[in-house]
Design an enzyme around this catalytic site. Structure first.
Site, PDB file in Angstrom:
ATOM      1  N   SER A   7       0.790  -1.226   0.000  1.00  0.00           N
ATOM      2  CA  SER A   7       0.000   0.000   0.000  1.00  0.00           C
ATOM      3  C   SER A   7       0.822   1.275   0.000  1.00  0.00           C
ATOM      4  CB  SER A   7      -0.970  -0.002   1.178  1.00  0.00           C
ATOM      5  OG  SER A   7      -0.311  -0.324   2.376  1.00  0.00           O
ATOM      6  N   HIS A  48      -5.330  -3.206  -2.711  1.00  0.00           N
ATOM      7  CA  HIS A  48      -4.987  -2.225  -3.758  1.00  0.00           C
ATOM      8  C   HIS A  48      -4.869  -2.834  -5.151  1.00  0.00           C
ATOM      9  CE1 HIS A  48      -4.231   0.942  -0.803  1.00  0.00           C
ATOM     10  NE2 HIS A  48      -3.772  -0.039  -0.048  1.00  0.00           N
ATOM     11  N   LYS A  79     -11.293   1.038  -1.434  1.00  0.00           N
ATOM     12  CA  LYS A  79     -10.295   1.514  -2.402  1.00  0.00           C
ATOM     13  C   LYS A  79     -10.973   1.597  -3.782  1.00  0.00           C
ATOM     14  CE  LYS A  79      -7.555   1.274   1.157  1.00  0.00           C
ATOM     15  NZ  LYS A  79      -6.996   0.145   1.875  1.00  0.00           N
TER      16      LYS A  79
END
Ligand code: PLP
Length: 403
Positions: free
Chosen positions: A192, A220, A252
């Protein structure tokens, strides 16, 4: 002054002195590329809304319709009476999306990771984690009470040494199968704060060789990488056999909130029956599940957005390296500029903000000492001229002597 208050005051002063003071800003607009922050319009390169879905029409309207149909609060935990049809449908659709037997929804990624790691490993087991794993995975490992070992970042040789050492110790003790020390290996799919992708093929091979179970947190990677945005695990061509435990988050690229774990029927049922952070918490609002179902559809159809994002990433990397900035080995939407010194990173971030551009400085303890950085993140909603604006402002900061 009480002993507590004195400690608070001293602790806070120490944070300030070290340049580690954290402060939240107040957003007065929807999340997006152009935001109103504390009353100022800024061009932002710091959200994790990689596909620009947080304020997407379809996602919003799915939430609004679900609120009208189901109310706001879920009212209880999943196992009491909080499990709504929207959760059930989302779980079915996620199982299909991830090509796994079953999926289970949580109201946050932090909690999903605490639940999964601490449930799959216990006192007599070993948890092996990448040094740069997300804090929630580290905390899950500590909560499990297992022997806890971090291996060098994305270094399969380092992982292999620990796996073999523990595997051998295990065989020497010749315990009965059900009392054997199990090994759980845990890694981010996309790291991340660095943006690089875990070497999943190699890690999964090592796990299979050493009877270890692999868990990947693809917060992610989902939505951004792989066919139909299925993430880093699918991108590496790995399935449920190779990566038995897959965690994803909705905060996200999905643009909503919450998380899931996907895997075999037995895995999911075990977590439902055993995981305290699953059992003892209120279910996410049904409207968030409904919104996430809408974004899951959009994610799968987002090839154009992903292609545009890829071009933005290329444009930024080209421009920033021509300016002489130190980038990281990342081809994802996370494109940090390595600075090193914490105060310097803060000064650069402040300079950009004065010029109307928001990029947050990431400092220890979120990243290792002396590796403060500007964490630039790109979104499919950015335009090429906006990335140019960022690059031009970075060039000005160099002229001004900030870097
Ligand atoms: C953001 C993130 C989490 C936490 O998810 P939340 O839903 O924000 O609690 C977990 N793992 C990784 C790798 C993350 O980036």
């Amino acid at each position: 002054m009480s002993i507590f208050e004195r400690q608070w005051r001293e602790g806070l002063q120490a944070k300030k002195d070290a340049g580690l003071w954290r402060q939240h800003r107040t957003l007065n607009s929807p999340q997006g590329v152009n935001v109103n922050v504390d009353g100022r319009l800024l061009l932002a390169f710091c959200s994790n809304d990689y596909l620009g879905l947080a304020n997407h029409h379809d996602v919003k309207h799915a939430a609004i319709d679900a609120i009208n149909a189901a109310g706001v609060g879920s009212g209880a935990s999943h196992l009491v009476i909080g499990h709504h049809r929207e959760h059930e449908l989302l779980e079915e659709e996620l199982a299909e999306f991830t090509q796994r037997d079953r999926a289970l929804v949580f109201s946050s990624g932090y909690m999903a990771n605490l639940a999964v790691v601490s449930t799959l490993a216990g006192k007599s087991d070993t948890v092996l984690e990448d040094k740069l794993n997300h804090a929630s995975l580290i905390d899950g490992g500590l909560l499990s009470g297992a022997r806890f070992q971090r291996y060098l970042h994305n270094d399969s040789a380092s992982l292999e040494r620990y796996l073999q050492r523990f595997h051998q110790q295990n065989q020497q003790t010749q315990q009965k199968e059900y009392t054997q020390r199990k090994q759980l290996v845990v890694t981010d799919g996309v790291f991340s704060m660095d943006g690089d992708v875990a070497n999943l093929n190699e890690i999964s091979r090592l796990c299979q060789q050493n009877d270890a179970c692999l868990m990947v947190d693809d917060a992610h990677g989902l939505g951004v990488l792989g066919p139909e945005g299925r993430g880093s695990v699918a991108d590496a061509g790995l399935g449920q056999e190779d990566v038995p435990v897959l965690v994803g988050t909705f905060g996200k690229a999905f643009g909503t909130s919450g998380a899931f774990v996907a895997g075999s029927n037995e895995l999911i049922e075990y977590i439902i029956q055993m995981a305290r952070p699953y059992i003892y918490t209120t279910a996410m609002p049904p409207s968030i599940a409904a919104a996430t179902r809408a974004s899951l559809k959009l994610v799968q159809q987002a090839d154009n957005k992903r292609a545009h994002l890829k071009q933005l990433i290329y444009q930024f990397r080209q421009g920033a390296s021509q300016l002489g900035f130190e980038l990281m080995p990342s081809h994802t939407a996370i494109q940090p500029i390595m600075i090193g010194d914490t105060h310097k990173a803060m000064a650069l971030s402040q300079y950009l903000e004065n010029e109307g551009i928001l990029v947050t400085a990431i400092r220890p303890p979120t990243v290792p000492d002396k590796t403060a950085r500007l964490r630039v993140t790109l979104s499919a909603n950015h335009r090429f001229d906006e990335v140019d604006e960022l690059l031009e402002t970075l060039a000005q900061a160099q002229v001004a002597g900030l870097v």
